[in-house]
Design a protein around this motif. Sequence first.
Motif, PDB file in Angstrom:
ATOM      1  N   UNK A  31       0.814  -1.218   0.000  1.00  0.00           N
ATOM      2  CA  UNK A  31       0.000   0.000   0.000  1.00  0.00           C
ATOM      3  C   UNK A  31       0.844   1.263   0.000  1.00  0.00           C
ATOM      4  N   UNK A  32       2.106   1.148   0.455  1.00  0.00           N
ATOM      5  CA  UNK A  32       2.975   2.332   0.507  1.00  0.00           C
ATOM      6  C   UNK A  32       4.080   2.293  -0.520  1.00  0.00           C
ATOM      7  N   UNK A  33       4.025   1.329  -1.451  1.00  0.00           N
ATOM      8  CA  UNK A  33       5.035   1.238  -2.502  1.00  0.00           C
ATOM      9  C   UNK A  33       4.466   1.805  -3.784  1.00  0.00           C
ATOM     10  N   UNK A  34       5.169   2.769  -4.428  1.00  0.00           N
ATOM     11  CA  UNK A  34       4.639   3.359  -5.652  1.00  0.00           C
ATOM     12  C   UNK A  34       4.588   2.360  -6.791  1.00  0.00           C
ATOM     13  N   UNK A  35       3.501   2.406  -7.563  1.00  0.00           N
ATOM     14  CA  UNK A  35       3.328   1.526  -8.711  1.00  0.00           C
ATOM     15  C   UNK A  35       3.135   2.384  -9.952  1.00  0.00           C
ATOM     16  N   UNK A  36       3.085   1.711 -11.107  1.00  0.00           N
ATOM     17  CA  UNK A  36       3.015   2.456 -12.359  1.00  0.00           C
ATOM     18  C   UNK A  36       1.621   2.968 -12.666  1.00  0.00           C
ATOM     19  N   UNK A  37       0.589   2.375 -12.085  1.00  0.00           N
ATOM     20  CA  UNK A  37      -0.759   2.814 -12.404  1.00  0.00           C
ATOM     21  C   UNK A  37      -1.005   4.184 -11.816  1.00  0.00           C
ATOM     22  N   UNK A  38      -1.610   5.069 -12.626  1.00  0.00           N
ATOM     23  CA  UNK A  38      -1.744   6.460 -12.230  1.00  0.00           C
ATOM     24  C   UNK A  38      -2.556   6.675 -10.985  1.00  0.00           C
ATOM     25  N   UNK A  39      -3.579   5.840 -10.733  1.00  0.00           N
ATOM     26  CA  UNK A  39      -4.422   6.080  -9.585  1.00  0.00           C
ATOM     27  C   UNK A  39      -4.017   5.344  -8.353  1.00  0.00           C
ATOM     28  N   UNK A 173      19.639   7.661  -3.736  1.00  0.00           N
ATOM     29  CA  UNK A 173      19.050   6.761  -2.748  1.00  0.00           C
ATOM     30  C   UNK A 173      17.611   7.168  -2.433  1.00  0.00           C
ATOM     31  N   UNK A 174      17.382   8.469  -2.352  1.00  0.00           N
ATOM     32  CA  UNK A 174      16.043   8.966  -2.038  1.00  0.00           C
ATOM     33  C   UNK A 174      15.047   8.567  -3.128  1.00  0.00           C
ATOM     34  N   UNK A 175      15.432   8.771  -4.390  1.00  0.00           N
ATOM     35  CA  UNK A 175      14.520   8.436  -5.486  1.00  0.00           C
ATOM     36  C   UNK A 175      14.282   6.933  -5.539  1.00  0.00           C
ATOM     37  N   UNK A 176      15.344   6.148  -5.306  1.00  0.00           N
ATOM     38  CA  UNK A 176      15.173   4.699  -5.294  1.00  0.00           C
ATOM     39  C   UNK A 176      14.166   4.277  -4.223  1.00  0.00           C
ATOM     40  N   UNK A 177      14.179   4.958  -3.080  1.00  0.00           N
ATOM     41  CA  UNK A 177      13.244   4.645  -2.007  1.00  0.00           C
ATOM     42  C   UNK A 177      11.811   5.015  -2.368  1.00  0.00           C
ATOM     43  N   UNK A 178      11.637   5.870  -3.365  1.00  0.00           N
ATOM     44  CA  UNK A 178      10.305   6.290  -3.800  1.00  0.00           C
ATOM     45  C   UNK A 178       9.796   5.473  -4.992  1.00  0.00           C
ATOM     46  N   UNK A 179      10.548   4.464  -5.403  1.00  0.00           N
ATOM     47  CA  UNK A 179      10.192   3.685  -6.599  1.00  0.00           C
ATOM     48  C   UNK A 179       9.876   2.249  -6.247  1.00  0.00           C
ATOM     49  N   UNK A 180       9.260   1.562  -7.199  1.00  0.00           N
ATOM     50  CA  UNK A 180       9.284   0.106  -7.197  1.00  0.00           C
ATOM     51  C   UNK A 180       9.867  -0.362  -8.521  1.00  0.00           C
ATOM     52  N   UNK A 181       9.907  -1.646  -8.755  1.00  0.00           N
ATOM     53  CA  UNK A 181      10.599  -2.176  -9.925  1.00  0.00           C
ATOM     54  C   UNK A 181       9.942  -1.763 -11.237  1.00  0.00           C
ATOM     55  N   UNK A 182       8.643  -1.421 -11.186  1.00  0.00           N
ATOM     56  CA  UNK A 182       7.907  -1.122 -12.416  1.00  0.00           C
ATOM     57  C   UNK A 182       7.961   0.338 -12.838  1.00  0.00           C
ATOM     58  N   UNK A 183       8.392   1.229 -11.963  1.00  0.00           N
ATOM     59  CA  UNK A 183       8.362   2.651 -12.330  1.00  0.00           C
ATOM     60  C   UNK A 183       9.665   3.384 -12.052  1.00  0.00           C
ATOM     61  N   UNK A 184      10.767   2.642 -11.977  1.00  0.00           N
ATOM     62  CA  UNK A 184      12.054   3.285 -11.725  1.00  0.00           C
ATOM     63  C   UNK A 184      12.407   4.272 -12.842  1.00  0.00           C
ATOM     64  N   UNK A 185      12.208   3.838 -14.094  1.00  0.00           N
ATOM     65  CA  UNK A 185      12.524   4.715 -15.215  1.00  0.00           C
ATOM     66  C   UNK A 185      11.697   5.989 -15.175  1.00  0.00           C
TER      67      UNK A 185
END
Length: 445
Positions: A31-39, A173-185
């Motif tokens: 629930x707290x990990x960013x994903x690629x879906x916009x909503x 490191x900060x940006x990596x902490x705000x990403x998951x594997x699907x939206x790093x780019x």
Amino acid sequence: MYARDSPDTLPQKFLEQEKPYKKFEQFAEEATTPKTSGGDKGEVDHLPKVLYLAIAFLLIFSAYNPVQNTVSVLFGQLGEDYLGIFAMVVVNQTYGIASLIVPIVGPKLPPRIVFACSSCCFVAFIYIGKLISSCAAESTSLICQSYFIYTMMMAASILTGFGLGFIWFTGSIYIQACCNENNKGRMFGIFGAIQQSSNLTGAVLALVLLKWFGVSGFFFCQALIGLLAAVLFTRVKNPSEFSQQEKVANQDPVTLRKLMHFMARPKMKGFYPLIMLSSYSFGFLVSNLSKMSANTVSHLPQDEANVKVSYVLVFFGVSELIASLVCGTIFDKSKELAVKIMIGFAFLASILDCLGYNFSWYMMFFPIGFCFGFLDSGMQVLLGALLSSRFTEKYEQFAIFRFVQGLYQAFFFLVCLFLEKISPQLMFVVHFAMAVYAWRAKKGY
């Protein structure tokens, strides 16, 4: 009727759901990990943090970049033609060394403190630039003596190198902490697009401030912008990965010996050809893009020639913004395709550079500037996202990347300066050879 579980099957089902609190932990993490879906809630939580950080980076580099360029011009007016290049070499060497220190010291500090203190290093550089700027009118004063200028500039360069090392490592490191594997780019791309816009905003600020307030007013305003960025950095919010509980449960502390072993790992060494290509492209860009484009319009009046060169630099700045977004989007769809496109731009840039230089064709430097926008901004997005995806470690890969990049950039500044004096065509040959080397090693990325 609905099927019901028999009493005999219930115990087994409960056994399969052993330790239900782990289910809750998994749910909380998702629930707290960013994903690629916009909503998705995760992305709503973390994207504003990336945007806020990117805006703060935009401000600090809008203040620092044009000052660095202006100070280099002032050195020429004072008769110290090579001090600017020498200062850049010192900055990049210190930047590389600092990148080995920051993973040992940085994790013990809140990110906002690291960001704010690093910004103060840039403000100190701007202030020293203001002191040196007074030498044109007061050449007999103590601060205008050559030894004093060199001392101040070397001190400022060392301080700036440490600031660069700490701010870029902590930012990665900060940006990596705000990403998951699907939206790093996408996350690295959005950050890169906003941050790289500092090349445009910095150029506009320099043009306006120098015209209306003069050199002294220009440095004063840039220092204020740098201080504003430092204040904004103190308000950076921590993603969950920077929480105190995570630090306690984190991997073993990073040591210098551990970093040396990590640097020698075959997996990390596989990235060195791409880092080498990125560093040479940056060294060539800083040393020669403005100079080579200016040579094509040297027959024009000075003011008109400067305007022509500024058009190329503005086009370059726009391409950096585009490159960050495009490269990040492509990376999320195909990492291999993103690597091939970046190396392809290096091949194209080396060929166009050769044509533009030999035929002295001004219009050729617009596509050249476009290529270097991708090789600078797009390559940084690519390397950051690749390292975040290929390694499970939290700090080591970014520390080694920044260390190797800093040393390579310092070395290639000197290489470009040497080749320019001997035969400029050799710079294009070396760039093409670097691209071949990176292409042949692309399976290691």
